[in-house]
Write a protein that holds these residues in place. Structure first.
Motif, short mmCIF file in Angstrom:
data_model
loop_
_atom_site.label_atom_id
_atom_site.label_comp_id
_atom_site.label_asym_id
_atom_site.label_seq_id
_atom_site.Cartn_x
_atom_site.Cartn_y
_atom_site.Cartn_z
N THR A 202 56.57 77.11 49.11
CA THR A 202 57.55 76.56 50.04
C THR A 202 56.86 75.54 50.90
O THR A 202 57.76 74.60 51.18
N VAL A 203 55.66 75.57 51.48
CA VAL A 203 55.38 74.59 52.21
C VAL A 203 55.26 73.19 51.68
O VAL A 203 55.51 72.22 52.25
N MET A 204 54.63 73.19 50.53
CA MET A 204 54.60 71.84 49.58
C MET A 204 56.17 71.40 49.41
O MET A 204 56.26 70.08 49.52
N ALA A 205 56.88 72.27 49.23
CA ALA A 205 58.41 71.64 48.98
C ALA A 205 59.09 71.19 50.22
O ALA A 205 59.82 70.21 49.97
N LYS A 206 58.43 71.58 51.41
CA LYS A 206 59.10 71.13 52.60
C LYS A 206 58.16 69.86 52.98
O LYS A 206 58.99 68.84 53.37
N SER A 207 57.10 69.78 52.92
CA SER A 207 56.31 68.88 53.21
C SER A 207 55.57 67.63 52.37
O SER A 207 55.33 66.53 52.56
N ARG A 208 55.34 68.15 51.19
CA ARG A 208 54.87 67.00 50.18
C ARG A 208 55.31 67.48 48.95
O ARG A 208 54.75 67.92 47.92
N MET A 209 56.70 67.21 48.90
CA MET A 209 57.20 67.33 47.78
C MET A 209 56.60 66.82 46.35
O MET A 209 56.69 67.46 45.16
N GLY A 210 56.09 65.68 46.53
CA GLY A 210 55.56 64.97 45.43
C GLY A 210 54.37 65.90 44.70
O GLY A 210 53.85 65.81 43.58
N SER A 211 53.66 66.64 45.53
CA SER A 211 52.72 67.41 45.13
C SER A 211 52.92 68.34 44.20
O SER A 211 52.07 69.07 43.42
N LEU A 212 54.07 68.83 44.25
CA LEU A 212 54.68 70.02 43.32
C LEU A 212 54.75 69.46 41.78
O LEU A 212 54.94 70.08 40.96
N TRP A 213 54.85 67.76 41.77
CA TRP A 213 54.91 67.22 40.32
C TRP A 213 53.63 66.54 39.74
O TRP A 213 53.45 66.09 38.81
N GLU A 214 52.62 66.51 40.77
CA GLU A 214 51.40 65.50 40.64
C GLU A 214 50.62 66.14 39.49
O GLU A 214 49.99 65.39 38.70
N SER A 215 50.53 67.45 39.02
CA SER A 215 49.63 67.89 38.17
C SER A 215 50.15 68.68 37.03
O SER A 215 51.30 69.37 37.31
N LYS B 131 48.60 73.78 37.66
CA LYS B 131 49.51 74.22 38.85
C LYS B 131 49.43 73.14 40.00
O LYS B 131 48.62 72.39 40.08
N PRO B 132 50.76 73.29 40.72
CA PRO B 132 51.57 74.19 40.77
C PRO B 132 52.62 73.83 39.79
O PRO B 132 53.57 74.76 39.72
N TYR B 133 52.67 72.66 39.10
CA TYR B 133 53.92 72.28 38.45
C TYR B 133 54.13 73.39 37.23
O TYR B 133 55.32 73.57 37.23
N ARG B 134 53.22 73.76 36.70
CA ARG B 134 53.33 74.73 35.43
C ARG B 134 53.61 75.93 36.12
O ARG B 134 54.55 76.71 35.25
N THR B 135 53.51 76.59 37.08
CA THR B 135 53.86 77.60 37.70
C THR B 135 55.37 77.73 37.77
O THR B 135 55.96 78.53 37.42
N LEU B 136 55.93 76.46 38.13
CA LEU B 136 57.55 76.36 38.48
C LEU B 136 58.33 76.25 36.96
O LEU B 136 59.29 76.58 36.80
N PHE B 137 57.74 75.49 36.19
CA PHE B 137 58.31 74.82 34.94
C PHE B 137 57.50 75.26 34.14
O PHE B 137 56.19 74.50 33.70
N ASN B 138 57.76 76.21 33.23
CA ASN B 138 57.06 76.83 31.98
C ASN B 138 58.00 77.50 31.02
O ASN B 138 59.12 77.50 31.29
N PRO B 139 57.38 77.89 29.85
CA PRO B 139 58.58 78.32 28.87
C PRO B 139 59.15 79.62 29.23
O PRO B 139 60.24 79.89 28.61
#
Length: 569
Positions: free
Chosen positions: A420-433, A436-444
């Motif tokens: 949640t903190v990343m979604a608020k303050s560092r949106m791009g960090s949720l897509w950088e890798s 984790k964290p990207y695969r935690t949010l978007f996976n099969p």
């Protein structure tokens, strides 16, 4: 020399601001008192010009100095760079003074009141900008520059310096939000000198593996060491960027990445960085190295860096943290000679090199097959449009959502508050890798119903908070605005998400609970903040993972029945 420079600055302030500074509140004052106030206000306006592209009249309009200014003498909103510049100015006729402890405390206290939107503590001049200031404060990515402007010494006394150090430590505990600049006598004298034709920059440079372009206009290119670039900035400062559309922006996330590469991975710097482009009145190749393209010495006159200001400033910052990588890191440079160029060419180059589209982390996400799968499944299962790439049409709320919507909603629905903190303050960090964290949010395991229903909850929470915002003021209103994603996280923790992927689940009934849960979560969050972090700056509080995790625990421990039937993963 100091008194001579003070006189130069005084004359420049009268020339530049005599017709613009509002002195209507000093009509009954003596000439000496009025003069000192005029100079202090004009100095604040000049400081604003140092960080913006505002005209004298526009800079003068940012001055809020006067009775009830709460320690802030000028405030400027730079919407393009998403930053707020706040100034406290002190005119010192001796050229030897500095900001006192009391003024330092007043400045930082006023800044805190501004962050808490306590506009009743400010005078009418600042309150006239309330709408613009509030809009800027609502931007989670806004940064602040605190400027101490004086015609005295640049160095602050230890007690005053400690006041600002404590503020910066608290505000920047999780990421850079606030920076501080102290402008003294020499800074202002240099600044006014630039407007008198004394700002031309000449220096020599040695290019490695250099090349040239001769038609239609002459230019030279090659690489230089980062140590050389740091030396340019050390000698000339922001004067290097006289024709650039922006000056150095301070400690942004991009600049921090540049500095990190220099210090930790200098051999890869050339590959990771776009380099520097400079316009020159002339570029002359010297005789040394004439028979080889391995090294070449060049004499540059009238240099202005029009692209790469952040690279240059970041390299200089790295030089102050350690010199180990400066000679190893290589920087790509271009020097374009303006001799023989048509009128307007310099402006065209400056504009073009600063407005080319950049690749964002979101653009790489569009390549992920999981995103394509979700796009297809949202259409087939729910008849909803899913916009992934930048530039694609954004669907209306009832007809679909974007990958940004989905990312924020899924992040806040996760049980781990750090998302949640990343979604608020560092949106791009949720897509950088890709892990984790990207695969935690978007996976099969993530299907279309989860995506769409989480987005629906987010929109309902946002709508409720917008309604509640109009009923609040001061710190509670700031919590409503800046803590919106943490409220969303708390609402998700109260919903039954175990069957969220089930098409037959009575989701409309669950969704109807959201407005009530939003009000309940906001109240509980506000109470927990007042109890645990009453003196914290909210701007930095909601970017601090440890404190946000603690707040979630406090809210949930004080609310009955939160954990019944929740999954929230």
């Amino acid at each position: 020399m100091k008194r001579l420079w003070v006189r130069h600055i005084r004359e420049a302030l009268h020339t530049g601001f005599a017709d613009h500074i509002d002195m209507s509140d000093y009509t009954q004052a003596s000439d000496s008192v009025r003069e000192k106030s005029f100079l202090s206000r004009s100095l604040a306006a000049l400081a604003v010009q140092r960080f913006t592209e505002l005209s004298a009249a526009e800079a003068a309009a940012t001055v809020v100095d006067g009775t009830g200014d709460n320690g802030i003498d000028a405030i400027a909103i730079d919407a393009l760079q998403r930053r707020v510049i706040l100034v406290q100015s002190k005119w010192d006729g001796s050229g030897d003074g500095s900001l006192g402890l009391g003024d330092s405390r007043n400045f930082t206290a006023g800044f805190k009141d501004l962050l808490d939107t306590k506009f009743d503590r400010f005078n009418a001049r600042l309150r006239a900008q309330e709408a613009k200031i509030t809009e800027a404060l609502d931007d989670v990515n806004v940064t602040f520059i605190l400027v101490v402007a004086t015609t005295g010494r640049t160095e602050l006394a230890a007690p005053s310096s400690a006041v600002f150090s404590d503020l910066l430590d608290e505000m920047n505990e999780s990421q850079q939000v606030v920076s501080m600049e102290t402008l003294g006598l020499s800074d202002f004298h240099s600044f006014i000198s630039e407007g008198l034709g004394g700002s031309r920059i000449d220096f020599n440079v040695q290019l490695e593996n250099w090349g040239t372009v001769s038609e239609p206009y002459e230019a030279y290119y090659g690489v230089v060491t980062a140590a050389s670039v740091a030396n340019w900035y050390e000698h000339f400062g922001d004067r290097l960027f006289s024709q650039n559309i922006r000056k150095a922006l301070g400690n942004t996330s991009v600049n921090e990445a540049v500095t990190h590469t220099i210090l930790k991975d200098p051999q890869h710097f050339w590959y990771f960085n776009n380099g520097v482009t400079a316009l020159c009145e002339s570029v002359k190749k010297t005789a040394r190295g004439a028979a080889s393209r391995t090294f070449g010495d060049f004499s540059l006159t009238g240099v202005s860096i029009v692209n790469g200001a952040q690279t240059v400033a970041s390299i200089h910052q790295a030089a102050h943290k350690g010199e180990a990588g400066l000679n190893e890191a290589m920087v790509w440079v271009r020097f374009i000679s303006l001799e023989g160029c048509p009128d307007g060419f310099a402006t065209a180059v400056t504009r073009a090199t600063n407005t080319q589209n950049t690749v964002e982390t979101r653009d790489f996400v569009s390549l992920d097959p999981e995103q394509g799968r979700l796009c297809t499944e949202l259409v087939l299962s729910l008849k909803k449009t899913y916009s992934i790439k930048r530039g694609e049409p954004v669907p209306s709320p009832e007809h679909g959502c974007t990958v940004v919507d989905a990312t924020v909603a899924l992040a806040c629905a996760n049980r781990e508050p750090s998302f949640t903190v990343m979604a608020k303050s560092r949106m791009g960090s949720l897509w950088e890798s890709a892990e984790k964290p990207y695969r935690t949010l978007f996976n099969p395991t993530v299907g279309p119903y989860r995506v769409w229903r989480c987005v629906e909850v987010m929109r309902e929470v946002d709508a409720t908070l917008t309604r509640l915002k109009g009923q609040l003021d001061g710190r509670p209103r700031s919590i409503c605005l800046q803590g919106n994603r943490l409220v969303l996280h708390l609402v998700f923790r109260e919903l039954d998400l175990q069957r969220i992927e089930d098409p037959e689940y009575d989701w409309p009934s669950e969704l109807k609970r959201v407005p009530m849960l939003t009000e309940k979560s906001l109240t509980a969050l506000t109470n927990s903040i007042d109890e645990a972090y009453p003196n914290n700056y909210l701007t930095s509080l909601f970017k601090n993972i440890t404190k946000c995790r603690d707040l979630v625990q406090k809210v949930r421990s004080g609310t009955e029945g939160i954990d019944q039937g929740t999954d929230g993963k």
